[in-house]
Design an enzyme around this catalytic site. Structure first.
Site, PDB file in Angstrom:
ATOM      1  N   CYS A 194      -7.031  47.053  35.792  1.00 26.11           N
ATOM      2  CA  CYS A 194      -7.135  46.912  34.338  1.00 26.11           C
ATOM      3  C   CYS A 194      -7.120  48.282  33.682  1.00 26.11           C
ATOM      4  O   CYS A 194      -6.596  48.463  32.588  1.00 26.11           O
ATOM      5  CB  CYS A 194      -8.407  46.160  33.952  1.00 26.11           C
ATOM      6  SG  CYS A 194      -8.334  44.405  34.280  1.00 26.11           S
ATOM      7  N   CYS A 336      -0.492  62.659  33.913  1.00 24.97           N
ATOM      8  CA  CYS A 336      -0.517  61.270  33.442  1.00 24.97           C
ATOM      9  C   CYS A 336      -1.937  60.982  32.973  1.00 24.97           C
ATOM     10  O   CYS A 336      -2.647  61.898  32.572  1.00 24.97           O
ATOM     11  CB  CYS A 336      -0.055  60.312  34.538  1.00 24.97           C
ATOM     12  SG  CYS A 336      -1.152  60.256  35.975  1.00 24.97           S
TER      13      CYS A 336
END
Lengths: 378, 92
Positions: A194, A336
């Protein structure tokens, strides 16, 4: 002596009591039941709220975590005031206000192979609302060893899965368990979490309430529990499917708990090659001293819009098509969100001959923590 | 043609499509057609030995192909094949 109800309880549960198939016998079974909810997050919140409201007599809550701002989009047990507080303890406080006629036990600890059997043994039904494969296999195996029903739910982005494992039906036939469906977990990183992949906040609400309904069916014996079947819900298309799960004759008997981090982690996969890293503090120094280097963000454009530290945006899946954008005559720093995707990109580029690459350790989250506290962490 | 339902975690390897029409007369040939259309899916579905990975279930209709004839299970033009991956939710 059979369980009795006070006037206040009878009035509270009156909408159950007047259902012919449920009536006071169903309510009595709920009051006599002990249910353990593993995880009080996205799934655990609706499961706990509805089981407490319904009158399950004893509810255990396992959660080692504390409430975080990013939980509030879906974990409806908690409020802004609870951020930083123990989830399990906060859940108990909230649920006691909802139903003062039932008991709660808080297990403010991580579930492990060392404590799972001891915690599970006093409960009748386990509801698995955990958030990782290691704990899911642990919950399953502990349920198999102790002969407990495992009411399972899982979510990802817009999709939900639901089943009832290790359930013995009225004819004495035992249904399949999680290992009959998935004998082994995916390697780490293949299925985004998630945290990396996201989850629609409403989704655990929908799947969790169905999970609570299955718990109630198992306890009271009404209807047909979702044993031997896997319910799938794609909320985007509103397509639902119910697949058959069979007991797999090749599933090895579960006789003891194992090291689940090893089972689900790097133990059975090849270790990934380490990559050369740069810390957020070092990167800040490079920027401050105007060192010549190229900064490349390999996230998606919608992530760049949430927070960024500049540089060229080349999403991971476009890297190989945009090799001409990547400098070869100066150092290149890849980043990232948390450092995993950029490490993968670094390995890909290294295999193509790039020797000038650094990975930002901990990604932009690390930058937000160490350099820029005003930056949104997502 | 039979249809394969692509689960959300794998859709990024299939042009973000939810369903793909495939040719073939059994499960294996249908999936081979799928990975021919979308080569990036191949390593997601098959292991290094060419076997379907153990954390992915393949269904014909409501039935796990392991309860039928595995990869040799015959399919028809109206068959719906599902690829069902394990999902854990939450943390990694």
């Amino acid at each position: 002596m059979s369980t009795t109800f006070s006037k206040a309880e009878l009035e509270r549960y009156s909408r159950h009591l007047i259902i012919p198939e449920f009536n006071i016998e169903g309510q009595r079974k709920l009051k006599e039941a002990k249910v353990l909810v593993v995880g009080s997050g996205g799934l655990g919140s609706p499961v706990l709220l509805y089981l407490a409201a319904a009158g399950v007599g004893h509810i255990g809550i396992v959660d080692f975590d504390v409430v975080d701002d990013s939980n509030l989009q879906r974990q409806v047990l908690f409020t802004v005031e609870d951020v930083g507080q123990s989830k399990a303890a906060t859940a108990k406080t909230r649920l006691e206000k909802l139903n003062p006629f039932i008991e709660f036990t808080v297990h403010d600890t991580a579930l492990t192979s060392d404590n799972a059997l001891e915690i599970f043994k006093d409960y009748d039904v386990i509801a698995d609302g955990t958030d990782n494969f290691a704990t899911r296999y642990l919950v399953n195996d502990a349920c198999v060893i102790l002969d407990k029903v495992n009411v399972y739910a899982s979510i990802f982005r817009f999709d939900g899965q639901l089943s009832v494992f290790n359930y013995v039906d009225k004819t004495g036939v035992r249904g399949p368990h999680y290992r009959d469906l998935f004998p082994s977990p995916p390697p780490p990183g293949l299925v985004p979490s998630c945290a990396e992949g996201g989850v629609m906040g409403v989704l655990p609400g929908m799947i969790g309430t169905m999970q609570a309904n299955e718990v109630i069916k198992v306890i009271t014996g009404i209807g047909e529990p979702l044993s031997g079947r896997l319910f799938l819900f794609d909320t985007l298309s509103f397509e639902t499917r119910t697949m058959k799960i069979r007991k797999n004759p090749n599933t090895a008997p579960v006789t003891e708990l194992i090291d689940y981090e090893f089972f689900c982690g790097s133990g059975h996969e090849e270790q990934e090659e380490p990559v050369r890293e740069i810390t957020a503090v070092q990167l800040k120094e490079w920027k401050d001293t105007n060192k010549a280097f190229q900064l490349i963000d390999v996230r998606e454009p919608y992530e760049f819009d949430i927070a960024n530290i500049g540089g060229t945006l080349i999403p991971q899946n476009q890297i190989e098509a945009q090799l001409d954008q990547i400098q070869k005559d100066q150092d290149v720093v890849l980043y990232c969100r948390s450092g995993n995707r950029s490490a993968d990109v670094l390995r890909t580029l290294k295999a193509k001959g790039y020797g000038n690459l650094y990975n930002l350790q901990g990604g932009i989250l690390s930058w937000a923590e160490q350099i820029d506290p005003e930056m949104a962490k997502y | 043609m039979a249809e394969i339902i692509i689960p959300t975690p794998l859709r990024k390897f299939a042009d973000n499509q939810a369903t793909i029409a495939v040719a073939g007369d059994n499960i294996l040939s249908a999936i081979e057609d799928l990975v021919t259309q979308f080569p990036d899916l191949k390593k997601q579905i098959f292991d290094a030995q060419g076997q379907i990975k153990r954390f992915i279930r393949i269904y014909k209709g409501e039935d796990d192909i392991e309860s039928l004839d595995n990869e040799k299970t015959a399919i028809e033009a109206d068959t719906v094949i599902s690829i069902i991956p394990a999902i854990a939710g939450g943390a990694n």
